[in-house]
Motif scaffolding. Structure first.
Motif, PDB file in Angstrom:
ATOM      1  N   LYS A   1       0.835  -1.215   0.000  1.00  0.00           N
ATOM      2  CA  LYS A   1       0.000   0.000   0.000  1.00  0.00           C
ATOM      3  C   LYS A   1       0.873   1.270   0.000  1.00  0.00           C
ATOM      4  N   ARG A   2       2.193   1.090   0.018  1.00  0.00           N
ATOM      5  CA  ARG A   2       3.071   2.279  -0.035  1.00  0.00           C
ATOM      6  C   ARG A   2       2.895   2.971  -1.377  1.00  0.00           C
ATOM      7  N   GLU A   3       2.843   4.282  -1.316  1.00  0.00           N
ATOM      8  CA  GLU A   3       2.601   5.048  -2.533  1.00  0.00           C
ATOM      9  C   GLU A   3       3.673   4.778  -3.590  1.00  0.00           C
ATOM     10  N   GLY A   4       3.203   4.509  -4.800  1.00  0.00           N
ATOM     11  CA  GLY A   4       4.156   4.319  -5.894  1.00  0.00           C
ATOM     12  C   GLY A   4       4.807   2.941  -5.923  1.00  0.00           C
ATOM     13  N   SER A   5       4.521   2.087  -4.916  1.00  0.00           N
ATOM     14  CA  SER A   5       5.180   0.779  -4.880  1.00  0.00           C
ATOM     15  C   SER A   5       4.474  -0.195  -5.819  1.00  0.00           C
ATOM     16  N   THR A   6       5.267  -1.030  -6.497  1.00  0.00           N
ATOM     17  CA  THR A   6       4.656  -2.033  -7.386  1.00  0.00           C
ATOM     18  C   THR A   6       4.890  -3.444  -6.854  1.00  0.00           C
ATOM     19  N   THR A   7       5.524  -3.555  -5.665  1.00  0.00           N
ATOM     20  CA  THR A   7       5.832  -4.898  -5.144  1.00  0.00           C
ATOM     21  C   THR A   7       4.591  -5.536  -4.525  1.00  0.00           C
ATOM     22  N   PHE A   8       4.586  -6.855  -4.549  1.00  0.00           N
ATOM     23  CA  PHE A   8       3.495  -7.607  -3.925  1.00  0.00           C
ATOM     24  C   PHE A   8       3.944  -8.047  -2.532  1.00  0.00           C
ATOM     25  N   VAL A   9       3.174  -7.673  -1.512  1.00  0.00           N
ATOM     26  CA  VAL A   9       3.532  -8.110  -0.150  1.00  0.00           C
ATOM     27  C   VAL A   9       2.960  -9.506   0.124  1.00  0.00           C
ATOM     28  N   VAL A  10       1.936  -9.883  -0.666  1.00  0.00           N
ATOM     29  CA  VAL A  10       1.472 -11.281  -0.686  1.00  0.00           C
ATOM     30  C   VAL A  10       1.610 -11.692  -2.144  1.00  0.00           C
ATOM     31  N   ASP A  11       2.458 -12.702  -2.402  1.00  0.00           N
ATOM     32  CA  ASP A  11       2.887 -12.948  -3.770  1.00  0.00           C
ATOM     33  C   ASP A  11       2.555 -14.374  -4.186  1.00  0.00           C
ATOM     34  N   ASP A  12       1.392 -14.530  -4.851  1.00  0.00           N
ATOM     35  CA  ASP A  12       1.033 -15.851  -5.388  1.00  0.00           C
ATOM     36  C   ASP A  12       0.926 -16.923  -4.312  1.00  0.00           C
ATOM     37  N   VAL A  13       0.123 -16.685  -3.308  1.00  0.00           N
ATOM     38  CA  VAL A  13       0.023 -17.648  -2.194  1.00  0.00           C
ATOM     39  C   VAL A  13      -1.086 -18.668  -2.479  1.00  0.00           C
ATOM     40  N   ASN A  14      -0.723 -19.949  -2.315  1.00  0.00           N
ATOM     41  CA  ASN A  14      -1.680 -21.057  -2.475  1.00  0.00           C
ATOM     42  C   ASN A  14      -1.613 -21.950  -1.244  1.00  0.00           C
ATOM     43  N   PHE A  15      -2.729 -22.176  -0.579  1.00  0.00           N
ATOM     44  CA  PHE A  15      -2.787 -23.250   0.429  1.00  0.00           C
ATOM     45  C   PHE A  15      -4.245 -23.524   0.784  1.00  0.00           C
ATOM     46  N   GLU A  16      -4.437 -24.611   1.505  1.00  0.00           N
ATOM     47  CA  GLU A  16      -5.787 -24.987   1.944  1.00  0.00           C
ATOM     48  C   GLU A  16      -5.795 -25.198   3.453  1.00  0.00           C
ATOM     49  N   VAL A  17      -6.956 -24.965   4.065  1.00  0.00           N
ATOM     50  CA  VAL A  17      -7.167 -25.348   5.469  1.00  0.00           C
ATOM     51  C   VAL A  17      -8.406 -26.230   5.488  1.00  0.00           C
ATOM     52  N   LYS A  18      -8.274 -27.405   6.109  1.00  0.00           N
ATOM     53  CA  LYS A  18      -9.421 -28.316   6.185  1.00  0.00           C
ATOM     54  C   LYS A  18     -10.119 -28.169   7.536  1.00  0.00           C
ATOM     55  N   LYS A  19     -11.378 -28.554   7.585  1.00  0.00           N
ATOM     56  CA  LYS A  19     -12.076 -28.590   8.874  1.00  0.00           C
ATOM     57  C   LYS A  19     -11.399 -29.649   9.744  1.00  0.00           C
TER      58      LYS A  19
ATOM     59  N   LYS B   1     -10.350 -27.055  21.086  1.00  0.00           N
ATOM     60  CA  LYS B   1     -11.776 -27.456  21.153  1.00  0.00           C
ATOM     61  C   LYS B   1     -12.477 -27.117  19.843  1.00  0.00           C
ATOM     62  N   GLN B   2     -12.193 -25.911  19.298  1.00  0.00           N
ATOM     63  CA  GLN B   2     -12.801 -25.508  18.015  1.00  0.00           C
ATOM     64  C   GLN B   2     -12.418 -26.499  16.924  1.00  0.00           C
ATOM     65  N   ARG B   3     -11.135 -26.862  16.898  1.00  0.00           N
ATOM     66  CA  ARG B   3     -10.644 -27.833  15.915  1.00  0.00           C
ATOM     67  C   ARG B   3     -11.387 -29.160  16.065  1.00  0.00           C
ATOM     68  N   ASP B   4     -11.490 -29.611  17.333  1.00  0.00           N
ATOM     69  CA  ASP B   4     -12.111 -30.927  17.570  1.00  0.00           C
ATOM     70  C   ASP B   4     -13.612 -30.917  17.299  1.00  0.00           C
ATOM     71  N   ALA B   5     -14.199 -29.709  17.350  1.00  0.00           N
ATOM     72  CA  ALA B   5     -15.643 -29.615  17.054  1.00  0.00           C
ATOM     73  C   ALA B   5     -15.873 -29.522  15.544  1.00  0.00           C
ATOM     74  N   GLY B   6     -14.762 -29.548  14.761  1.00  0.00           N
ATOM     75  CA  GLY B   6     -14.922 -29.592  13.303  1.00  0.00           C
ATOM     76  C   GLY B   6     -14.674 -28.286  12.581  1.00  0.00           C
ATOM     77  N   SER B   7     -14.175 -27.259  13.286  1.00  0.00           N
ATOM     78  CA  SER B   7     -13.825 -26.004  12.586  1.00  0.00           C
ATOM     79  C   SER B   7     -12.404 -26.125  12.044  1.00  0.00           C
ATOM     80  N   GLY B   8     -12.121 -25.339  11.008  1.00  0.00           N
ATOM     81  CA  GLY B   8     -10.729 -25.179  10.585  1.00  0.00           C
ATOM     82  C   GLY B   8     -10.171 -23.982  11.332  1.00  0.00           C
ATOM     83  N   VAL B   9      -8.931 -24.076  11.801  1.00  0.00           N
ATOM     84  CA  VAL B   9      -8.319 -22.939  12.509  1.00  0.00           C
ATOM     85  C   VAL B   9      -7.064 -22.511  11.750  1.00  0.00           C
ATOM     86  N   LEU B  10      -7.004 -21.222  11.399  1.00  0.00           N
ATOM     87  CA  LEU B  10      -5.801 -20.658  10.777  1.00  0.00           C
ATOM     88  C   LEU B  10      -5.180 -19.724  11.808  1.00  0.00           C
ATOM     89  N   LEU B  11      -4.006 -20.103  12.287  1.00  0.00           N
ATOM     90  CA  LEU B  11      -3.351 -19.372  13.372  1.00  0.00           C
ATOM     91  C   LEU B  11      -2.134 -18.629  12.832  1.00  0.00           C
TER      92      LEU B  11
END
Length: 514
Positions: free
Chosen positions: A267-285, A450-460
């Motif tokens: 978000k820096r003015e005039g910057s063209t760099t990607f601070v998140v660059d082609d990220v791929n992943f999955e989180v399962k329940k 507990k959230q994980r065991d109840a079937g939620s996915g957790v991204l920490l």
């Protein structure tokens, strides 16, 4: 015995709560004296009394053996007492230099004289290795740098007694190490430091003595070298604490979150760099996936893009199979995302609202909390009371307490309670235990499992390596905006993880990590 500071029989009350109940604290010259206690134990209140922000109902304060009356921070400064608050007191659109001299300006003929101040600040920052740019604007510098500015403010005022309130709560591991060596340096110069914390490792590393408060009362003072962490932790919480989480192997089901080539521009003015660059992943329940990395490698922007707080510049975010890349924040929240944000004040709470109002921020528009557009205050109050009970949220006036007046840890608990109670399919937890004491950390860790065991996915997202190693089923390492490794916590070491985080391990990044 010569004490540089003595607080004798201090009592401080607020509506519905005695924050300090007959507390005595004695600090020797040239020592680092830790003040340890749970969230809401009265540590910050006691130091605010010493700094003149509050007046005690009872008790007296002595500085270098003389009884003094401290009616405000100017009195404290005149006595050589300086304080770095947990939430910094900086003017965000001022420069570093302007912030440091604020209230101590040299004026000649109606004009500010900055040159001498600038020289003095540059000399101080060199001497204590606090390298900061005097002309940088506060809003443009990292939290760690802002803290250095706060320390320079005290050194500029030639304070002899330095109060650091939770100074490491917002720092990266590297910045914490730097701060510890700066503290040791300051003490060698004959300064005395009162160090408020609830991180036992840090106390063991730098403190000489440690005074423990519990629920507003003084429990005792111990010699740090001869007292183990378990004993200090028990003094603080009143029971034994176990931070090794017993958790069964993950039972994963459907994919709850999938990222495809996610990109976010700086978000820096005039910057063209990607601070998140082609990220791929999955989180399962049914699993906890951690993103490890040194602060500033794109984690914040990644999470803000997933939750909708920041616009993404490419790629897709799928929630339960649906492309939600350009959906609103509310849509994402009502369709399965729970979010514990890293900055609780900016993104998690409305500080001037009550606990009850903050407890329903994500759901006040649901039928159970409103009818024909009018809020059902009885139902909101019931909900808040239930969360206070279930999550041990401590406040002077229960659900009516204004959130701003609560300790940082209890503010954090409101957010955790609100998000977990909504039972989301995906719980995103960013630094969920930042600023929490060991008892509360144990509680939050158990809630995430507990959230994980109840079937939620957790991204920490966490900068605490112990937390990442203890809680994760999978670890993704983020470096310079890319996912550079996927590790199994059972088969990796903290050392290996640290090397990946610093970008010095491996080579091929794993942006195709699944």
């Amino acid at each position: 015995m010569d004490y540089v500071i003595e607080m004798l029989g201090i009592r401080k009350e607020f509506p519905g709560i005695v924050a300090n109940d007959n507390i005595t604290l004695q600090v020797k010259k040239g020592e680092i004296h830790a003040l340890l206690g749970e969230n809401g134990a009265g540590k910050s209140t006691l130091m605010s009394v010493l700094f003149g922000l509050y007046q005690p109902e009872k008790g007296c304060i002595k500085v270098k053996g003389k009884e003094v009356k401290i009616t405000g921070p100017l009195d404290a400064n005149a006595l050589g007492i300086g304080m770095v608050h947990q939430h910094f007191k900086l003017v965000h659109n001022f420069t570093v230099l302007q912030n440091i001299i604020l209230g101590m300006e040299t004026v000649q003929g109606g004009f500010l004289k900055m040159d001498e101040a600038r020289e003095k600040i540059i000399a101080l920052s060199k001497k204590y290795r606090l390298m900061v740019d005097p002309d940088a604007v506060i809003s443009d510098i990292s939290v760690g740098m802002q803290q250095r500015v706060e320390i320079l403010k005290m050194l500029y005022r030639e304070n002899e007694i330095l109060i650091l309130d939770e100074p490491t709560a917002v720092l990266t591991p590297q910045e914490i190490d730097e701060l510890m060596s700066i503290m040791k340096e300051l003490v060698k110069e004959g300064k005395s430091i009162i160090f408020i914390t609830h991180k036992l490792n840090e106390i063991k590393e730098v403190a000489d003595r440690c005074s423990v408060l519990r629920r507003g009362r003084y429990i005792g003072t111990v010699d740090v070298k001869t007292t183990d962490k378990e004993a200090m932790s028990e003094m603080m919480v009143g029971r034994k604490v176990n931070l090794n989480i017993a958790k069964a192997p993950a039972k994963t089901t459907d994919t709850v979150l999938k990222l495809e080539n996610l990109k976010v521009k700086s978000k820096r003015e005039g910057s063209t760099t990607f601070v998140v660059d082609d990220v791929n992943f999955e989180v399962k329940k049914g699993e906890i996936v951690s993103i490890a990395g040194i602060d500033g490698n794109g984690q914040s922007e990644l999470i803000q893009a997933i939750t909708g707080l920041m616009k993404q510049d490419g790629g897709h975010v799928y929630l339960n199979g649906e492309d939600v890349s350009h959906k609103s924040i509310r849509y994402k929240n009502t369709h399965g995302i729970g979010h514990i944000p890293e900055d609780r004040h900016r993104f998690g709470l409305v500080l001037d609202y009550t606990v009850a109002e903050n407890a329903v921020l994500q759901e006040y528009f649901e039928p159970r909390f409103q009818k024909f557009g009018f809020l059902r205050f009885g139902k909101i109050k019931e909900q808040a009371k239930m969360l206070i009970e279930r999550f041990d949220i401590r406040s002077g006036q229960g659900e009516k307490t204004i959130t701003r007046s609560m300790s940082g840890g209890n503010q954090q608990k409101i957010i955790i309670a609100r998000e977990i109670d909504r039972n989301p399919d995906l719980l995103i937890a960013v630094q969920p235990t930042r600023g929490l004491d060991v008892g509360a950390i144990e509680f939050v860790h158990n809630q995430l499992v507990k959230q994980r065991d109840a079937g939620s996915g957790v991204l920490l997202v966490s900068f605490e390596l112990d937390e990442v190693m203890n809680l994760s089923d999978r670890i993704l390492v983020m470096f310079e905006g890319r996912i550079v490794a996927e590790l199994d916590p059972k088969k990796t070491t903290q050392n290996e993880l640290g090397l990946y985080m610093a970008g010095s391990e491996g080579g091929d990044d794993l942006n195709g990590a699944k």
